[in-house]
Design a protein around this motif. Structure first.
Motif, PDB file in Angstrom:
ATOM      1  N   ILE A  48      56.626 -19.280  10.804  1.00  0.00           N
ATOM      2  CA  ILE A  48      55.887 -18.134  10.259  1.00  0.00           C
ATOM      3  C   ILE A  48      56.856 -17.002   9.924  1.00  0.00           C
ATOM      4  N   TRP A  49      57.796 -16.736  10.817  1.00  0.00           N
ATOM      5  CA  TRP A  49      58.781 -15.668  10.589  1.00  0.00           C
ATOM      6  C   TRP A  49      59.542 -15.913   9.287  1.00  0.00           C
ATOM      7  N   VAL A  62      48.672 -18.810   5.419  1.00  0.00           N
ATOM      8  CA  VAL A  62      47.856 -19.868   6.017  1.00  0.00           C
ATOM      9  C   VAL A  62      47.864 -21.107   5.112  1.00  0.00           C
ATOM     10  N   ASN A  63      47.717 -20.908   3.805  1.00  0.00           N
ATOM     11  CA  ASN A  63      47.712 -22.047   2.882  1.00  0.00           C
ATOM     12  C   ASN A  63      49.035 -22.793   2.894  1.00  0.00           C
ATOM     13  N   LYS A  64      50.148 -22.072   3.005  1.00  0.00           N
ATOM     14  CA  LYS A  64      51.454 -22.737   3.093  1.00  0.00           C
ATOM     15  C   LYS A  64      51.549 -23.578   4.367  1.00  0.00           C
ATOM     16  N   GLU A  79      44.878 -18.606  14.774  1.00  0.00           N
ATOM     17  CA  GLU A  79      46.146 -18.548  15.507  1.00  0.00           C
ATOM     18  C   GLU A  79      47.189 -17.712  14.780  1.00  0.00           C
ATOM     19  N   VAL A  80      47.235 -17.804  13.449  1.00  0.00           N
ATOM     20  CA  VAL A  80      48.193 -17.011  12.682  1.00  0.00           C
ATOM     21  C   VAL A  80      47.878 -15.526  12.833  1.00  0.00           C
ATOM     22  N   PHE A  83      48.858 -14.309  16.286  1.00  0.00           N
ATOM     23  CA  PHE A  83      50.317 -14.189  16.371  1.00  0.00           C
ATOM     24  C   PHE A  83      50.797 -12.939  15.631  1.00  0.00           C
ATOM     25  N   LEU A  84      50.281 -12.720  14.421  1.00  0.00           N
ATOM     26  CA  LEU A  84      50.700 -11.562  13.641  1.00  0.00           C
ATOM     27  C   LEU A  84      50.269 -10.252  14.290  1.00  0.00           C
ATOM     28  N   LYS A  85      49.103 -10.237  14.928  1.00  0.00           N
ATOM     29  CA  LYS A  85      48.663  -9.034  15.648  1.00  0.00           C
ATOM     30  C   LYS A  85      49.643  -8.703  16.768  1.00  0.00           C
TER      31      LYS A  85
END
Length: 98
Positions: A48-49, A62-64, A79-80, A83-85
């Motif tokens: 994600i980073w 999310v689509n990637k 979950e994304v 994590f980002l929060k």
């Protein structure tokens, strides 16, 4: 400025500045120069980073991930965003209105 609790698929996210990031045994670890804390982003957090190196909408992110991994869309989104929060709360990413 976007409140951490308001983060949704429509927001644009990108890496914050002032972080030293390194790969260790397949996981990303980070040192925040600003707060002096170390973070282990883990394997998926590292993916994600890397994807938020340039500004990207959470929906695109999310689509990637859905293209790369077999996971239900709703589970991935949940979950994304969680994590980002966490990253946003720690001041490690930028979150902007689309």
């Amino acid at each position: 400025m976007v409140n951490t609790q308001q983060i949704s698929n429509e927001h644009i996210v990108s890496q914050g500045e002032g972080n030293i990031v390194s790969d260790m045994d397949g996981e990303k670890v980070m040192l925040s120069i600003e707060n002096g804390k170390y973070y282990n982003l883990g394997e998926m957090g590292g993916v994600i980073w890397d994807l938020i190196q340039s500004p990207i909408s959470i929906n695109q992110l999310v689509n990637k991930l859905l293209d790369q991994y077999e996971v239900e869309k709703s589970k991935c989104e949940e979950e994304v965003i969680t994590f980002l929060k966490t990253l946003h709360k720690e001041g490690l990413i930028k979150v902007e209105e689309a």
